[in-house]
Structure formats: structure tokens, C-alpha cells
Design a protein around this motif. Structure first.
Motif, PDB file in Angstrom:
ATOM      1  N   GLU A 130     -31.270  -5.353 -57.093  1.00 22.86           N
ATOM      2  CA  GLU A 130     -30.870  -6.452 -57.972  1.00 22.86           C
ATOM      3  C   GLU A 130     -29.420  -6.857 -57.793  1.00 22.86           C
ATOM      4  O   GLU A 130     -29.057  -8.025 -58.002  1.00 22.86           O
ATOM      5  CB  GLU A 130     -31.099  -6.062 -59.444  1.00 22.86           C
ATOM      6  CG  GLU A 130     -30.321  -4.835 -59.882  1.00 22.86           C
ATOM      7  CD  GLU A 130     -30.544  -4.464 -61.345  1.00 22.86           C
ATOM      8  OE1 GLU A 130     -30.185  -5.279 -62.222  1.00 22.86           O
ATOM      9  OE2 GLU A 130     -31.080  -3.360 -61.583  1.00 22.86           O
ATOM     10  N   LEU A 131     -28.552  -5.937 -57.364  1.00 24.82           N
ATOM     11  CA  LEU A 131     -27.116  -6.207 -57.341  1.00 24.82           C
ATOM     12  C   LEU A 131     -26.534  -6.502 -55.966  1.00 24.82           C
ATOM     13  O   LEU A 131     -25.461  -7.103 -55.867  1.00 24.82           O
ATOM     14  CB  LEU A 131     -26.355  -5.011 -57.938  1.00 24.82           C
ATOM     15  CG  LEU A 131     -26.621  -4.698 -59.409  1.00 24.82           C
ATOM     16  CD1 LEU A 131     -25.848  -3.448 -59.824  1.00 24.82           C
ATOM     17  CD2 LEU A 131     -26.221  -5.877 -60.288  1.00 24.82           C
ATOM     18  N   LEU A 132     -27.234  -6.087 -54.905  1.00 26.23           N
ATOM     19  CA  LEU A 132     -26.622  -6.157 -53.581  1.00 26.23           C
ATOM     20  C   LEU A 132     -26.242  -7.573 -53.144  1.00 26.23           C
ATOM     21  O   LEU A 132     -25.163  -7.765 -52.569  1.00 26.23           O
ATOM     22  CB  LEU A 132     -27.538  -5.500 -52.547  1.00 26.23           C
ATOM     23  CG  LEU A 132     -26.911  -5.260 -51.171  1.00 26.23           C
ATOM     24  CD1 LEU A 132     -25.610  -4.490 -51.280  1.00 26.23           C
ATOM     25  CD2 LEU A 132     -27.889  -4.511 -50.275  1.00 26.23           C
ATOM     26  N   PRO A 133     -27.063  -8.594 -53.380  1.00 25.42           N
ATOM     27  CA  PRO A 133     -26.634  -9.939 -52.964  1.00 25.42           C
ATOM     28  C   PRO A 133     -25.282 -10.347 -53.552  1.00 25.42           C
ATOM     29  O   PRO A 133     -24.426 -10.889 -52.846  1.00 25.42           O
ATOM     30  CB  PRO A 133     -27.770 -10.837 -53.464  1.00 25.42           C
ATOM     31  CG  PRO A 133     -28.968  -9.940 -53.480  1.00 25.42           C
ATOM     32  CD  PRO A 133     -28.441  -8.606 -53.917  1.00 25.42           C
ATOM     33  N   ASP A 134     -25.079 -10.071 -54.830  1.00 32.22           N
ATOM     34  CA  ASP A 134     -23.803 -10.410 -55.463  1.00 32.22           C
ATOM     35  C   ASP A 134     -22.665  -9.553 -54.913  1.00 32.22           C
ATOM     36  O   ASP A 134     -21.531 -10.033 -54.773  1.00 32.22           O
ATOM     37  CB  ASP A 134     -23.901 -10.229 -56.978  1.00 32.22           C
ATOM     38  CG  ASP A 134     -24.748 -11.305 -57.648  1.00 32.22           C
ATOM     39  OD1 ASP A 134     -24.984 -12.352 -57.012  1.00 32.22           O
ATOM     40  OD2 ASP A 134     -25.170 -11.083 -58.789  1.00 32.22           O
ATOM     41  N   LEU A 135     -22.944  -8.289 -54.611  1.00 35.12           N
ATOM     42  CA  LEU A 135     -21.906  -7.407 -54.088  1.00 35.12           C
ATOM     43  C   LEU A 135     -21.461  -7.842 -52.692  1.00 35.12           C
ATOM     44  O   LEU A 135     -20.269  -7.843 -52.377  1.00 35.12           O
ATOM     45  CB  LEU A 135     -22.414  -5.963 -54.053  1.00 35.12           C
ATOM     46  CG  LEU A 135     -22.716  -5.323 -55.409  1.00 35.12           C
ATOM     47  CD1 LEU A 135     -23.313  -3.936 -55.213  1.00 35.12           C
ATOM     48  CD2 LEU A 135     -21.449  -5.240 -56.256  1.00 35.12           C
ATOM     49  N   VAL A 136     -22.423  -8.220 -51.866  1.00 33.04           N
ATOM     50  CA  VAL A 136     -22.082  -8.696 -50.517  1.00 33.04           C
ATOM     51  C   VAL A 136     -21.286  -9.994 -50.611  1.00 33.04           C
ATOM     52  O   VAL A 136     -20.279 -10.176 -49.915  1.00 33.04           O
ATOM     53  CB  VAL A 136     -23.352  -8.885 -49.667  1.00 33.04           C
ATOM     54  CG1 VAL A 136     -23.012  -9.551 -48.338  1.00 33.04           C
ATOM     55  CG2 VAL A 136     -24.036  -7.538 -49.429  1.00 33.04           C
ATOM     56  N   ALA A 137     -21.712 -10.899 -51.492  1.00 32.95           N
ATOM     57  CA  ALA A 137     -20.983 -12.154 -51.673  1.00 32.95           C
ATOM     58  C   ALA A 137     -19.576 -11.906 -52.192  1.00 32.95           C
ATOM     59  O   ALA A 137     -18.634 -12.649 -51.862  1.00 32.95           O
ATOM     60  CB  ALA A 137     -21.749 -13.064 -52.635  1.00 32.95           C
ATOM     61  N   ALA A 138     -19.410 -10.838 -52.982  1.00 32.54           N
ATOM     62  CA  ALA A 138     -18.098 -10.516 -53.541  1.00 32.54           C
ATOM     63  C   ALA A 138     -17.162  -9.894 -52.513  1.00 32.54           C
ATOM     64  O   ALA A 138     -15.941  -9.878 -52.724  1.00 32.54           O
ATOM     65  CB  ALA A 138     -18.256  -9.575 -54.732  1.00 32.54           C
ATOM     66  N   GLY A 139     -17.712  -9.356 -51.422  1.00 32.01           N
ATOM     67  CA  GLY A 139     -16.853  -8.804 -50.386  1.00 32.01           C
ATOM     68  C   GLY A 139     -17.112  -7.364 -50.021  1.00 32.01           C
ATOM     69  O   GLY A 139     -16.347  -6.777 -49.252  1.00 32.01           O
ATOM     70  N   LEU A 140     -18.194  -6.762 -50.523  1.00 31.14           N
ATOM     71  CA  LEU A 140     -18.537  -5.403 -50.117  1.00 31.14           C
ATOM     72  C   LEU A 140     -18.875  -5.394 -48.626  1.00 31.14           C
ATOM     73  O   LEU A 140     -19.615  -6.249 -48.145  1.00 31.14           O
ATOM     74  CB  LEU A 140     -19.728  -4.895 -50.920  1.00 31.14           C
ATOM     75  CG  LEU A 140     -20.162  -3.449 -50.644  1.00 31.14           C
ATOM     76  CD1 LEU A 140     -19.107  -2.468 -51.123  1.00 31.14           C
ATOM     77  CD2 LEU A 140     -21.506  -3.153 -51.302  1.00 31.14           C
ATOM     78  N   ARG A 141     -18.335  -4.399 -47.894  1.00 30.05           N
ATOM     79  CA  ARG A 141     -18.523  -4.372 -46.449  1.00 30.05           C
ATOM     80  C   ARG A 141     -19.249  -3.139 -45.932  1.00 30.05           C
ATOM     81  O   ARG A 141     -19.823  -3.172 -44.853  1.00 30.05           O
ATOM     82  CB  ARG A 141     -17.159  -4.496 -45.756  1.00 30.05           C
ATOM     83  CG  ARG A 141     -16.526  -5.872 -45.915  1.00 30.05           C
ATOM     84  CD  ARG A 141     -17.359  -6.932 -45.221  1.00 30.05           C
ATOM     85  NE  ARG A 141     -16.892  -8.298 -45.500  1.00 30.05           N
ATOM     86  CZ  ARG A 141     -17.426  -9.098 -46.398  1.00 30.05           C
ATOM     87  NH1 ARG A 141     -18.455  -8.683 -47.117  1.00 30.05           N
ATOM     88  NH2 ARG A 141     -16.961 -10.313 -46.590  1.00 30.05           N
ATOM     89  N   ARG A 142     -19.221  -2.034 -46.677  1.00 38.39           N
ATOM     90  CA  ARG A 142     -19.867  -0.818 -46.173  1.00 38.39           C
ATOM     91  C   ARG A 142     -20.535  -0.078 -47.314  1.00 38.39           C
ATOM     92  O   ARG A 142     -20.048  -0.103 -48.445  1.00 38.39           O
ATOM     93  CB  ARG A 142     -18.855   0.100 -45.472  1.00 38.39           C
ATOM     94  CG  ARG A 142     -18.399  -0.430 -44.118  1.00 38.39           C
ATOM     95  CD  ARG A 142     -17.646   0.642 -43.332  1.00 38.39           C
ATOM     96  NE  ARG A 142     -16.324   0.905 -43.884  1.00 38.39           N
ATOM     97  CZ  ARG A 142     -15.884   2.106 -44.241  1.00 38.39           C
ATOM     98  NH1 ARG A 142     -16.668   3.160 -44.163  1.00 38.39           N
ATOM     99  NH2 ARG A 142     -14.653   2.261 -44.702  1.00 38.39           N
ATOM    100  N   LEU A 143     -21.645   0.605 -46.992  1.00 33.49           N
ATOM    101  CA  LEU A 143     -22.412   1.334 -47.996  1.00 33.49           C
ATOM    102  C   LEU A 143     -22.771   2.735 -47.500  1.00 33.49           C
ATOM    103  O   LEU A 143     -23.178   2.904 -46.349  1.00 33.49           O
ATOM    104  CB  LEU A 143     -23.724   0.606 -48.307  1.00 33.49           C
ATOM    105  CG  LEU A 143     -23.785  -0.344 -49.500  1.00 33.49           C
ATOM    106  CD1 LEU A 143     -25.166  -0.980 -49.551  1.00 33.49           C
ATOM    107  CD2 LEU A 143     -23.484   0.379 -50.804  1.00 33.49           C
ATOM    108  N   ASN A 144     -22.640   3.703 -48.379  1.00 34.80           N
ATOM    109  CA  ASN A 144     -23.212   5.035 -48.198  1.00 34.80           C
ATOM    110  C   ASN A 144     -24.191   5.257 -49.349  1.00 34.80           C
ATOM    111  O   ASN A 144     -23.825   5.058 -50.514  1.00 34.80           O
ATOM    112  CB  ASN A 144     -22.140   6.125 -48.245  1.00 34.80           C
ATOM    113  CG  ASN A 144     -21.264   6.128 -47.019  1.00 34.80           C
ATOM    114  OD1 ASN A 144     -21.039   5.104 -46.397  1.00 34.80           O
ATOM    115  ND2 ASN A 144     -20.726   7.288 -46.682  1.00 34.80           N
ATOM    116  N   ILE A 145     -25.411   5.651 -49.023  1.00 37.68           N
ATOM    117  CA  ILE A 145     -26.428   5.888 -50.047  1.00 37.68           C
ATOM    118  C   ILE A 145     -26.859   7.349 -49.991  1.00 37.68           C
ATOM    119  O   ILE A 145     -27.174   7.864 -48.921  1.00 37.68           O
ATOM    120  CB  ILE A 145     -27.643   4.964 -49.838  1.00 37.68           C
ATOM    121  CG1 ILE A 145     -27.202   3.500 -49.831  1.00 37.68           C
ATOM    122  CG2 ILE A 145     -28.689   5.200 -50.927  1.00 37.68           C
ATOM    123  CD1 ILE A 145     -28.315   2.521 -49.493  1.00 37.68           C
ATOM    124  N   SER A 146     -26.878   7.987 -51.134  1.00 39.49           N
ATOM    125  CA  SER A 146     -27.234   9.405 -51.205  1.00 39.49           C
ATOM    126  C   SER A 146     -28.737   9.571 -51.314  1.00 39.49           C
ATOM    127  O   SER A 146     -29.378   8.954 -52.170  1.00 39.49           O
ATOM    128  CB  SER A 146     -26.550  10.062 -52.412  1.00 39.49           C
ATOM    129  OG  SER A 146     -25.147   9.956 -52.317  1.00 39.49           O
TER     130      SER A 146
END
Length: 355
Positions: A130-146
Motif C-alpha cells: 500500500e505504501l511503496l508507490p508513495d515512498l518511491v515517489a518521495a525519493g526512497l532509493r533502496r530497500l532491505n526486507i527482513s
């Protein structure tokens, strides 16, 4: 809410403070230049991993003690001006913050002496769809998922929550987002998931991600860590070598993970061996807890309090923040000493420190 007591908010030793630099990058007494700030946004989490926190009875930080967006950005602005180039958002679970997209956007707008900063995040992935599209648009560049296991029964037992489908959906969303490199983190636990290491790597490869195994560290809130339950680096590599040819990747720099190519590449696997193969000599990381304490090491028992600088309402706040950042870095020890008999586990658990 009951606030967790924060202990030992110390400054650098007097003998070192006299020589502490007052300009230039954030450098410690061992010549390490610091370029990475891990910012914990909350100590709360949607899971209850057995190696991290108890299922019940957790004492959460008081909401009034949690830094606001403005306070986080104020610290980050000063840090960026001093050469911090990467801000990694952690928790607890950072996606529990309702203002997470605003935090990402405002941090992503910062620039340092070398240009724009990079925003990364470590998450359990549950709210990513639900949140990733907004996070990418906001400028998130890298992800680590546990993700410590891909078996439903084990996931429920290990996290005390039946949320595997949600985590898998989060990983799928991240894989489709184009954010690269995408990394999956697993804590290797003896007699829990140590027979699943190859399966986890194969799962990561299928998702277009890099699997990274982490040696279990003494950072649980209950202080029940036992070295015997830890799967060490050499055992992890031995298990993977029975499936793939592993070729070391040179040029690790200050990265916490050693990496290997799988069968010549391009796919990789990483191991973070904080206990059996410490990498303190190249560490360039600082941490900011959700309640405004600076830490110069994940295992530190000392914290440097930024709250007075942020909430006193008097004096030049940027100057006070810079002084605390410099003091924190200048007071950094050469290593964490996990393997020394005198080692003391930090009073805070991992969820309250930030990953």
C-alpha cells in the motif's frame, strides 16, 4: 504509555574532546570518516521475533519522546552538511509511522557537500504493497526486507504472528518496483532455520534480490542471547557452497556484508558476521534512536542526548546538534568487543536501538 529508561548518556572523554575537530567531516580518533546515519523512527513493530523482543510486556517509548518529522529533518540537515551521504530509516518497523512518506520526501530533498543524499529503509515489508508507490515517489532509493523463513509454520513460531503472506506480498511489490539493489535479510538461527539457507537464497534469486544472512547478535530485549544458538559465518558459507560455487566480491569498503557471486554471478549472497568476523575497522555508521539519542555503535552502552539541542528553545540549535554529532563520533571505540570477556550487552534491545 511507559517510557523506557535511557541509561548512560555520556560525552567523549575529556582528554579526547580537547583534540576533537571543529570543522571538516565526521571523523573519529581512529581516522574513520562517517557517512551513514541510521535513523530509527519507532521502537514498535508489527511482529514479535523471538530473537528481538518478548511477545508481551514490552515497555514502549512514550509518544511524547519520539522525534517529530521536523526534529528528524533538523538533525539530518546538520548531518548532511557534515558529509553524511546515506540515511537509512529503521525501527522497530518504520512503516508504522503514519508520516513515513513525508519523512522520506523531506530527507530525500537534502544535499550535502557531495550532492544529494540517498534514502534507504529496512522493513519487515508488511505495509509495502500500500505504501511503496508513495515512498518511491518521495525519493526512497533502496530497500532491505527482513524474512527469516519462507515456511508458514516457522514464520508464525518465530515472529509470533501469522503474517507470512503479507511479507511475501511486500517482497513482490518491492521486486516489481524497480528499486535495486533489493536485499532480503535473515538472521541465521540454529535448529530454527539453519536447514533453510539454500532455500532462502533460491527464493531471493527468484525475486531478483540479494539474500543476506546475519549472525545472531546479543541485542535481544530479554538479554537471552546464547552463542550456541548462533550460526556462524563459516557454517553459512559451507551450507551454501554445497549448492553454489561462491566467488568473493572485492571492494567491500565500509559495508557490513561480505558478498559472494553465485556460480560466477551476477547473483550474489551476503553474510554479516558481526560476531565471528567483526568489520569495526571500516565502520562509517552512526545511529539515531527514535527518542533522540545518538549512538556511535550498535553495541554501545553510551548515548549522546540530542533532545536538549532540539527542544530547549534557546541558542543556535544547528551548532548544538553539530557539537553532539562530533562528540559522538569522537568518542567511538575501535570495536565492539563482543568476543572479549568484559563485553556488556546494551541495555536497549534492537527494536529500541534501530537496525
Amino acid at each position: 504509555m511507559t517510557a523506557v529508561p535511557v541509561v548512560l548518556r555520556s560525552a567523549a572523554p575529556a582528554r579526547a574532546a580537547a583534540a576533537m575537530p571543529v570543522d571538516g567531516p565526521l571523523v573519529d580518533t581512529h581516522g574513520r570518516v562517517h557517512r551513514d546515519l541510521r535513523i530509527s523512527l519507532t521502537d514498535r513493530c508489527s511482529l514479535r521475533c523471538t530473537y528481538c523482543m518478548p511477545e508481551q510486556g514490552n515497555e514502549w517509548l512514550a509518544r511524547s519522546s519520539i522525534l517529530s518529522v521536523d526534529e528528524i529533518v533538523e538533525v539530518a540537515e546538520v548531518a548532511a552538511s557534515l558529509g553524511i551521504t546515506t540515511f537509512r530509516l529503521t525501527g522497530g518497523e518504520p512503516l508504522l509511522r503514519t508520516d513515513i512518506a513525508e519523512i522520506v520526501a523531506r530527507l530525500a530533498a537534502l544535499r550535502g557537500p557531495d550532492g544529494p543524499v540517498e534514502i534507504a529503509m529496512t522493513t519487515n515489508g508488511i505495509r509495502l504493497p500500500e505504501l511503496l508507490p508513495d515512498l518511491v515517489a518521495a525519493g526512497l532509493r533502496r530497500l532491505n526486507i527482513s524474512i527469516d523463513t519462507i515456511r508458514r509454520d516457522r514464520f508464525a513460531a518465530l515472529t509470533r504472528r501469522d503474517r507470512l503472506d503479507d511479507v511475501l506480498a511486500g517482497i513482490a511489490a518491492a521486486a516489481a518496483s524497480g528499486l535495486r539493489p533489493l536485499k532480503l535479510n535473515a538472521v541465521a538461527l540454529r535448529d530454527v532455520n539453519d536447514d533453510e539457507l539454500v532455500d532462502l537464497v533460491a527464493f531471493a534469486v527468484e525475486a531478483g534480490a540479494e539474500m543476506r544472512f546475519i549472525e545472531q547478535m546479543p541485542l535481544d530485549a530479554g538479554h537471552t542471547w546464547d552463542r550456541a544458538t548462533m550460526v556462524p559465518r563459516e557454517e553459512i558459507l559451507a551450507a551454501l557452497s554445497r549448492r553454489w560455487e561462491l566467488t568473493p566480491v572485492p571492494g567491500r569498503g565500509g559495508a557490513p556484508a561480505e558478498t559472494w557471486l553465485l556460480d560466477g554471478g551476477p547473483r550474489r549472497v551476503g553474510v554479516i558476521a558481526s560476531v565471528t568476523a567483526p568489520f569495526c575497522g571500516a565502520c562509517d555508521r552512526l545511529r539515531l534512536t527514535a527518542d533522540g539519542q545518538l549512538r556511535n555503535c550498535l553495541f554501545s552502552i553510551a548515548e549522546y542526548d540530542l533532545v536538549p539541542a532540539l527542544r530547549s528553545g534557546t541558542g543556535p540549535r544547528a551548532t548544538a546538534i553539530e557539537e553532539r554529532l562530533r562528540a559522538c563520533v569522537w568518542g567511538k571505540l575501535p570495536g565492539h568487543a563482543i568476543n572479549d570477556p568484559s563485553f556488556l550487552q546494551p541495555p536497549r534491545g534492537m527494536n529500541a536501538i534501530g537496525g
